[in-house]
Scaffold this motif. Structure first.
Motif, PDB file in Angstrom:
ATOM      1  N   ARG A 126      36.144  19.624  52.531  1.00  0.00           N
ATOM      2  CA  ARG A 126      37.383  20.388  52.581  1.00  0.00           C
ATOM      3  C   ARG A 126      37.658  21.421  53.422  1.00  0.00           C
ATOM      4  NH1 ARG A 126      36.817  19.404  46.959  1.00  0.00           N
ATOM      5  NH2 ARG A 126      36.052  21.587  46.721  1.00  0.00           N
ATOM      6  N   LYS A 127      36.418  22.248  53.512  1.00  0.00           N
ATOM      7  CA  LYS A 127      36.556  23.356  54.437  1.00  0.00           C
ATOM      8  C   LYS A 127      36.226  22.973  56.000  1.00  0.00           C
ATOM      9  CE  LYS A 127      35.607  27.243  51.365  1.00  0.00           C
ATOM     10  NZ  LYS A 127      35.927  26.375  50.114  1.00  0.00           N
ATOM     11  N   GLN A 128      35.809  21.935  56.159  1.00  0.00           N
ATOM     12  CA  GLN A 128      35.276  21.370  57.730  1.00  0.00           C
ATOM     13  C   GLN A 128      36.870  20.759  58.071  1.00  0.00           C
ATOM     14  OE1 GLN A 128      31.956  18.780  58.337  1.00  0.00           O
ATOM     15  NE2 GLN A 128      33.454  17.217  58.702  1.00  0.00           N
ATOM     16  N   LEU A 176      26.120  34.510  56.070  1.00  0.00           N
ATOM     17  CA  LEU A 176      26.235  32.848  55.939  1.00  0.00           C
ATOM     18  C   LEU A 176      26.847  32.874  54.432  1.00  0.00           C
ATOM     19  CD1 LEU A 176      22.721  31.613  56.627  1.00  0.00           C
ATOM     20  CD2 LEU A 176      24.857  31.271  58.042  1.00  0.00           C
ATOM     21  N   THR A 177      27.131  33.858  53.979  1.00  0.00           N
ATOM     22  CA  THR A 177      27.807  34.019  52.425  1.00  0.00           C
ATOM     23  C   THR A 177      29.247  34.505  52.404  1.00  0.00           C
ATOM     24  OG1 THR A 177      26.684  35.940  52.019  1.00  0.00           O
ATOM     25  CG2 THR A 177      25.544  34.025  51.470  1.00  0.00           C
ATOM     26  N   THR A 178      29.717  35.262  53.301  1.00  0.00           N
ATOM     27  CA  THR A 178      30.969  35.918  53.260  1.00  0.00           C
ATOM     28  C   THR A 178      32.073  35.006  53.449  1.00  0.00           C
ATOM     29  OG1 THR A 178      30.816  36.769  55.402  1.00  0.00           O
ATOM     30  CG2 THR A 178      30.295  38.409  53.574  1.00  0.00           C
ATOM     31  N   THR A 179      33.319  35.167  52.974  1.00  0.00           N
ATOM     32  CA  THR A 179      34.369  33.987  53.074  1.00  0.00           C
ATOM     33  C   THR A 179      34.968  33.834  54.343  1.00  0.00           C
ATOM     34  OG1 THR A 179      34.958  34.552  50.853  1.00  0.00           O
ATOM     35  CG2 THR A 179      36.581  33.342  51.998  1.00  0.00           C
ATOM     36  N   GLU A 180      35.041  35.012  55.228  1.00  0.00           N
ATOM     37  CA  GLU A 180      35.648  35.018  56.567  1.00  0.00           C
ATOM     38  C   GLU A 180      34.743  34.330  57.570  1.00  0.00           C
ATOM     39  OE1 GLU A 180      33.819  39.101  56.096  1.00  0.00           O
ATOM     40  OE2 GLU A 180      35.077  37.765  54.767  1.00  0.00           O
ATOM     41  N   TRP A 181      33.508  34.075  57.226  1.00  0.00           N
ATOM     42  CA  TRP A 181      32.565  33.372  58.160  1.00  0.00           C
ATOM     43  C   TRP A 181      32.352  31.890  57.732  1.00  0.00           C
ATOM     44  CZ3 TRP A 181      30.093  35.022  62.540  1.00  0.00           C
ATOM     45  CH2 TRP A 181      30.432  36.529  62.793  1.00  0.00           C
ATOM     46  N   ILE A 182      33.006  31.456  56.610  1.00  0.00           N
ATOM     47  CA  ILE A 182      32.665  30.224  56.440  1.00  0.00           C
ATOM     48  C   ILE A 182      33.105  29.013  57.405  1.00  0.00           C
ATOM     49  CG2 ILE A 182      33.457  28.171  54.569  1.00  0.00           C
ATOM     50  CD1 ILE A 182      31.444  30.112  53.400  1.00  0.00           C
ATOM     51  N   LEU A 183      34.240  29.249  57.974  1.00  0.00           N
ATOM     52  CA  LEU A 183      34.662  28.265  58.848  1.00  0.00           C
ATOM     53  C   LEU A 183      34.042  28.281  60.233  1.00  0.00           C
ATOM     54  CD1 LEU A 183      38.703  28.368  58.421  1.00  0.00           C
ATOM     55  CD2 LEU A 183      36.890  26.794  57.083  1.00  0.00           C
ATOM     56  N   TYR A 184      33.467  29.330  60.518  1.00  0.00           N
ATOM     57  CA  TYR A 184      32.911  29.381  61.884  1.00  0.00           C
ATOM     58  C   TYR A 184      31.393  28.829  61.448  1.00  0.00           C
ATOM     59  CZ  TYR A 184      30.013  31.095  65.712  1.00  0.00           C
ATOM     60  OH  TYR A 184      29.235  31.300  66.666  1.00  0.00           O
ATOM     61  N   GLN A 243      34.303  29.607  69.300  1.00  0.00           N
ATOM     62  CA  GLN A 243      33.992  30.944  69.374  1.00  0.00           C
ATOM     63  C   GLN A 243      35.329  31.769  68.927  1.00  0.00           C
ATOM     64  OE1 GLN A 243      31.057  32.205  69.880  1.00  0.00           O
ATOM     65  NE2 GLN A 243      30.518  30.351  69.686  1.00  0.00           N
ATOM     66  N   GLN A 244      36.494  31.044  69.260  1.00  0.00           N
ATOM     67  CA  GLN A 244      37.692  31.914  68.725  1.00  0.00           C
ATOM     68  C   GLN A 244      37.943  31.775  67.215  1.00  0.00           C
ATOM     69  OE1 GLN A 244      41.313  31.230  70.868  1.00  0.00           O
ATOM     70  NE2 GLN A 244      40.394  31.123  72.741  1.00  0.00           N
ATOM     71  N   GLN A 245      37.095  30.892  66.461  1.00  0.00           N
ATOM     72  CA  GLN A 245      37.071  31.044  65.119  1.00  0.00           C
ATOM     73  C   GLN A 245      36.175  32.319  64.587  1.00  0.00           C
ATOM     74  OE1 GLN A 245      39.685  28.982  64.118  1.00  0.00           O
ATOM     75  NE2 GLN A 245      39.845  28.243  66.332  1.00  0.00           N
ATOM     76  N   ARG A 246      35.386  32.654  65.380  1.00  0.00           N
ATOM     77  CA  ARG A 246      34.361  33.653  64.873  1.00  0.00           C
ATOM     78  C   ARG A 246      34.944  35.153  64.696  1.00  0.00           C
ATOM     79  NH1 ARG A 246      28.429  34.362  67.300  1.00  0.00           N
ATOM     80  NH2 ARG A 246      27.964  36.404  66.228  1.00  0.00           N
TER      81      ARG A 246
END
Length: 681
Positions: A625-627, A588-596, A578-581
């Motif tokens: 890679r992102k995972q 589902l498409t913006t970059t800042e939400w990818i990791l969460y 949750q702290q990554q949110r």
């Protein structure tokens, strides 16, 4: 005489081959253990050097090699083997120093001596490869090429045995520091076997007056006996050092080692022996030698594996493996577990018999769970669950009515009558004591009202009892699993402390929690521990046996989760995710939400990689890679949470004041609104 010498040489080559096979198997066995401590790493290096020496000697003795166009293939092989000979004393001393350090005896002076030993070994390697000062060029006057002694070989001999005896002294000191009976016995055995490598690789023939001459016949039995002794010493040394740094109980380590040795190096050695014997035997039934060897190898592999499988229990009793009664009971339980697929298969058989008995096309069994009835097995068209959630209430109400009429308990239970529920006849399934409803047995109604004959009722009564017994056994097993899941982390932590305390003693057992946890945070495998726990987020051995269960931040969560360490760790993982949110509306498409999104979809919701990649509009390689980045962020967050918890613990111990919960660890996971665009339906 020449024939006897050749036969003796052939026997010695076979023995050397067996040593190479077992040595390589030991190195492979230690590969997964290399990250657990210095002893497995150094011991594997020592075995690798011994393999190098024996392998080069074996290749030289089996090949007919002579100087060609200024190139000496035998010289290249023998000097490659010299690398192992020159470095064995230094690695041996390093191994003894690591054993002494494991008992808590650290010394900066020994570290300096170890470095000097390595420098000496590297110097002799360079002199042996680049000059003829220590060893000269090989001689081809004998049947087997051998290196000649150089002017500095006696200096090397002194270095070799002084360092080797120094390693013996270190092991003796380690033995003196062992206090428990088990560790002292193992260190005593190690003391006896520690000279296996120096005894096996030292080039004794270079000390002879005429090293280029043929070996006399009387010397071959001594060489063969010496290799036998070296192989036995290596086996003993391996069987003792394998326990050091192992978290598993000794019996588990012993069973794993023996089974591995029987299936890998022993089987390979037997195959090699058969190959050699068949190759030297006269032709059988006119078969070509290659064909006979091929058939013999395949047959040998099958027979060896069959013997291991067939007489596994006999071997375990002979070597006292798994001879503990508690272990045998656990093994019997694991072999007789009623898994979900087993339960479904059995219930389908019962339902098929039910359909056959009452001549109906459909039957089902539904188990009662806290969330309502759950279909366990169906035969025929799927049974609809709509309205079935109210069936247990109706059955219970009907039972109370029967109890109120004064009906006997036997008659009160609907054993010979069914209730009509829509298009089905249903009947409750009770436990053995008839005081708890476990589920519902239903079948397609063949008439408006049950019209079963006495024979059909008797058959259904027997089938119903078997279905109820299966459900009851499954419930009991689930209770056992829940209890095991609760105590397994504590058992794992206790085994780790037991392993560390075997040689560490007081410093390990009396260490502050912060010291132990700081070592865990600085473990190079910490990120992999987090990844493994996320992989089994909803349950599995990588979560229930995770080293992360030892964290202070997890311990603080126990009270909030009914003292269940697994649930507490899952809560910490959820907080870290949750702290990554990011703030704002989820996308589902913006970059800042990818990791969460990766963490939530892949681990929390348990979606497949292909589905997650499709939802996030990226390739699978990019997803991996992102995972990896997302997992590193979660690991970093958990490490920060742990440091905060440790600081509060130290502060509490100093001032003896109540602890305030840490920003993340002291609270339950944040309840978040469900995003129906990403939840699996």
């Amino acid at each position: 005489m020449d024939g006897l010498a050749q036969t003796a040489g052939y026997v010695n080559d076979i023995l050397q081959s067996v040593i190479v096979i077992f040595g390589a198997a030991v190195v492979l066995y230690n590969v997964p253990r290399l990250a657990r401590g210095g002893v497995p790493r150094v011991f594997s290096t020592l075995i690798g050097l011994v393999i190098l020496v024996y392998l080069t000697e074996l290749l030289v003795s089996r090949a007919v090699i002579a100087p060609m166009e200024g190139v000496e293939p035998a010289g290249i092989l023998l000097r490659a083997g010299w690398i192992g000979v020159a470095l064995v004393p230094a690695v041996q001393f390093h191994l003894s120093d690591t054993l002494l350090t494991a008992t808590g005896k650290r010394s900066r002076r020994r570290r300096v001596v170890r470095i000097l030993c390595y420098l000496g070994g590297v110097a002799f390697v360079a002199l042996g490869l680049l000059t003829n000062w220590v060893v000269g060029p090989p001689s081809f006057s004998a049947s087997t090429p051998r290196l000649m002694a150089g002017p500095l070989f006696l200096v090397f001999t002194v270095y070799f045995w002084v360092v080797a005896l120094g390693s013996v002294y270190n092991v003796w000191r380690a033995r003196q520091r062992c206090l428990t009976t088990t560790t002292r016995r193992r260190m005593t055995t190690t003391l006896v076997a520690i000279l296996a490598a120096p005894l096996g690789v030292f080039p004794y023939t270079l000390l002879a007056a005429h090293p280029a001459a043929e070996l006399p016949l009387w010397l071959w039995p001594i060489i063969i006996l010496g290799n036998l002794v070296v192989s036995v010493l290596f086996a003993v040394l391996t069987s003792q050092l394998v326990y050091i740094g192992a978290v598993a109980p000794d019996r588990v380590v012993r069973v794993r080692l023996y089974k591995y040795m029987a299936r890998v190096p022993l089987a390979a050695s037997i195959v090699l022996l058969v190959y050699v014997l068949v190759g030297r035997a006269p032709s059988i039934f006119g078969l070509p030698r290659d064909a006979a060897q091929g058939f013999a190898i395949v047959f040998t592999i099958m027979i060896v594996e069959w013997i291991i499988h067939r007489y596994k229990g006999t071997f375990e009793r002979a070597f006292q493996l798994n001879d503990d009664p508690d272990v045998r009971r656990i093994q019997a339980l694991s072999e007789r577990l009623l898994t979900t697929s087993d339960l479904k298969q059995f219930l389908e058989s019962v339902l098929a018999a039910t359909c056959e008995a009452v001549r109906t096309p459909t039957a089902f069994v539904a188990a009662l769970t806290p969330t309502g009835p759950r279909l366990e097995a169906v035969v025929g068209p799927p049974a609809p669950l709509e309205g079935l959630a109210d069936a247990p209430v109706a059955l219970s109400q009907r039972q109370r009515e029967l109890d109120g009429d004064g009906t006997s308990p036997e008659a009160a239970r609907p054993e010979s009558s069914f209730f009509v529920w829509g298009d089905y006849w249903i009947q409750p399934l009770y436990n053995e004591r008839n005081d708890l409803m476990l589920g519902i047995l239903g079948m397609g109604a063949r008439a408006a009202e049950p019209d079963l004959t006495p024979v059909e009722l008797e058959l259904l009564a027997r089938l119903r009892v078997q279905a109820a017994a299966a459900l009851e056994d499954r419930i009991l097993q689930q209770e056992v699993f829940a209890a095991v899941e609760g105590i397994l982390p504590e058992i794992t932590a206790l085994q780790r402390r037991r392993s560390a305390a075997a040689f560490g003693g007081l410093p390990v057992l009396a260490a502050e929690p912060a010291e132990t946890h700081e070592e865990l945070l600085h473990d190079p495998e910490f990120g992999n521990m987090v990844r493994d726990a996320l992989t089994h987020y909803w349950g599995g051995p990588k979560l229930t046996e995770s080293p992360l269960l030892q964290l202070e931040v997890v311990r603080r969560e126990l009270e909030e989760h009914d003292n269940n360490p697994v649930s507490a760790l899952r809560a910490i993982l959820d907080v870290a995710i949750q702290q990554q949110r990011p703030d704002g509306q989820r996308s589902l498409t913006t970059t800042e939400w990818i990791l969460y999104n990766i963490l939530d979809l892949k681990f929390v919701q348990g979606r497949r990689v292909r589905d997650v990649a499709r939802r996030l509009a990226m390739s699978e390689s990019d997803l991996y890679r992102k995972q990896r980045v997302a997992i590193e962020n979660v690991a970093r967050t958990i490490a920060n949470m742990e440091r905060v918890a440790l600081e509060q613990t130290v502060e509490h111990d100093r001032h003896e004041e109540p602890l305030e919960p840490s920003p993340a660890a002291g609270s339950r996971p944040v309840e978040r609104p469900v995003d129906h665009s990403v939840v699996v339906h």
